[in-house]
Every structure is written in C-alpha cells, then in structure tokens.
Design a protein around this motif. Sequence first.
Motif, PDB file in Angstrom:
ATOM      1  N   ILE A  19     -28.195  11.896 -25.845  1.00 37.93           N
ATOM      2  CA  ILE A  19     -28.080  10.605 -25.155  1.00 37.93           C
ATOM      3  C   ILE A  19     -27.734   9.531 -26.168  1.00 37.93           C
ATOM      4  N   LEU A  77     -25.491   8.635 -16.293  1.00 39.00           N
ATOM      5  CA  LEU A  77     -25.127   7.389 -16.963  1.00 39.00           C
ATOM      6  C   LEU A  77     -24.010   6.645 -16.244  1.00 39.00           C
ATOM      7  N   THR A  81     -26.900   4.196 -13.943  1.00 40.94           N
ATOM      8  CA  THR A  81     -27.019   3.758 -15.337  1.00 40.94           C
ATOM      9  C   THR A  81     -28.349   3.067 -15.624  1.00 40.94           C
ATOM     10  N   ALA A  85     -31.308   4.468 -17.986  1.00 38.73           N
ATOM     11  CA  ALA A  85     -31.581   3.779 -19.257  1.00 38.73           C
ATOM     12  C   ALA A  85     -33.053   3.381 -19.344  1.00 38.73           C
ATOM     13  N   ASN A 259     -25.608   0.358 -25.367  1.00 39.79           N
ATOM     14  CA  ASN A 259     -24.660   1.480 -25.333  1.00 39.79           C
ATOM     15  C   ASN A 259     -24.394   2.022 -23.941  1.00 39.79           C
ATOM     16  N   THR A 260     -25.324   1.829 -23.037  1.00 41.26           N
ATOM     17  CA  THR A 260     -25.101   2.282 -21.670  1.00 41.26           C
ATOM     18  C   THR A 260     -24.521   1.187 -20.783  1.00 41.26           C
ATOM     19  N   ALA A 262     -26.152  -0.997 -19.345  1.00 43.59           N
ATOM     20  CA  ALA A 262     -27.021  -0.966 -18.170  1.00 43.59           C
ATOM     21  C   ALA A 262     -27.175  -2.332 -17.522  1.00 43.59           C
TER      22      ALA A 262
END
Length: 302
Positions: A19, A77, A81, A85, A259-260, A262
């Motif tokens: 991840i 993701l 998301t 997360a 990074n996601t 979210a």
Amino acid sequence: MNYLWLTIKGMLIGIANIIPGVSGGTMAISLGVYDDLIFSIANLLKDWKNSLRILAPIIIGLAGGIVAFSYLIELLLSQYTLPTALAFIGLILGGIPILWSSLKESLRTKQTTLSFKHLLVFLVSFALVAGMALIQESDASLSSFDFTFSNVILLFFIGVIASATMVIPGVSGSLVLMVLGFYYNILNTVTDFANALRTLDFNGLLYGVGLLLPFGIGILLGIFFISKLVSYLFKNLPVMTYSAILGLVLASPLAILINTNALNRLEEPNGGIFIIIGIVLLIGFAYVTYVLGKTDEPKKIK
C-alpha cells in the motif's frame, strides 16, 4: 497459538508493504512484532533455529497477504479511497501506545529524559516521510516487466532498495517504488504470477519466477544487512531510535492521505457516507492493531 498470531501479523505486514504510503515496518511495530523480527533476521546465521521459529510464520503470512491483497488494492483505492485510507490510518494509530511505552521503557533503562536532540530527530524523521509523500510519481506504468537480462539485474537492485524501506518504520517501500516508477510493474508481475499459479500455466510460472526471484533475493539481502544496522541502533541508541521511529510513524497517516488523494473525495456525492464509514473503520482497525500488538510474542534472540 503464537504461530497463528505471527501468521496473521505477517499477513497484515504483507498487505501494508504493497500500500503506497503505508510502511511494513510501521505495521510490524504497531503489531508488537518489530523487535523480534529485527533480532531474528540479524541473528539468522548465529541462531537459525530460533530465528526461523519466528520468521517462518511471519514470512508465510506476509507472502499470502501480498498475493491476496494485490487483487484488491487497486479496486479499494480507486472506488473506496477515503474509507480505505482511514482504515489504513487506524491500523497505524493503534500501535502508537505500544510504541510510546517502548520509548518510555528505553528512557527508564538509560536513566535519561527526552531532550532537544530527541525532538530534532523526531522532526527530521517526520519531515522525511512527509517529503517522500509530496514527491511521489503520479504517472506510473500499468504494464508488467519484460523478461530480459537487464530487467533481471534491475529487479535485484530494486529489491535491495525496497527492502531497506520495508525494514525502516514509517518509510513505505511501495511508496519508494512508486516514486521510482516501478510500483505498478511489480504489482502486475505479482498478480500475473498468481494467475499463472491458479491456472497452472507453467510458461507463466517460469516467466514469473524469472522476474520475481531476483527481486526476492534483493529484498532478502537488503533486509538482512539493514536489520543488522537497526539491531545495532536499538542496542546502543534506543531512545534516539525510538524518537526517530515515532516521527516516521506519526507522519505515515499524512503520507497516506496525500498519496491516495483521499481528501479530494470529500466533495463526491457519497463523501459524507464514506467519512462515517471511514471513521468507524479507523476506530475498529486501531482497536484490532492495539489488541494484536498486546498479544504475547516469542522472546527476543540474545
């Protein structure tokens, strides 16, 4: 029962390692198995029987977690998301009390108190993880590796680099691979190999082994040598080491959100529902991590 818990924890560490933004080392700390893992690897040649007693179930679980979750990570993701997360963040935050207890124990053992140098190490470690998250590569290839001699050599060195970040808490190996532009290539190579194994495609199996074997050897060698360094730091500079780790771990939730992407999903139609679901998952997974981290572990190898 210890072996069952170690296998389960190995699965969670394996999942964490694929991840982006989540550190396998952080997850190992949160689950209360990091010290034993490092000591076992560092003393593998000296006391291989006791080392394997700890490492075998963790490695089995880790491999299973990586293969199984490789199929789900992209879906979770991309479609869910924010809840995903927040669930990952819960897994990390649940281990903070255990990490803080370890830091206080180190202070008592060394008969010292927290000082400016510990704060400085904490801030530098925090900035390292946050900085890595901000410079991640946004354009990644979705293809697998071609089986060529140059790619075999490349995969070995990528494995060495990734292993170092897997051992160091708070630094995400998958994030580093994403920054270097190899994350999706390796992820797809793993899923291709799993598909070949499921369908008994022997050509696909040989192809996958030819690519993943040098990558795995690079990881093993990197983990072995980095673990010796980390073991030395725990033995000789425990307070400084835990201060650095605490900074790395506390920055990980920020890295996950960055990074996601979210937080960009808050304005979507289901944003409110996802927030509620995400908070529930965060609390639930934090509790799970805390409970797993409190379970009895095999004694450290001396």
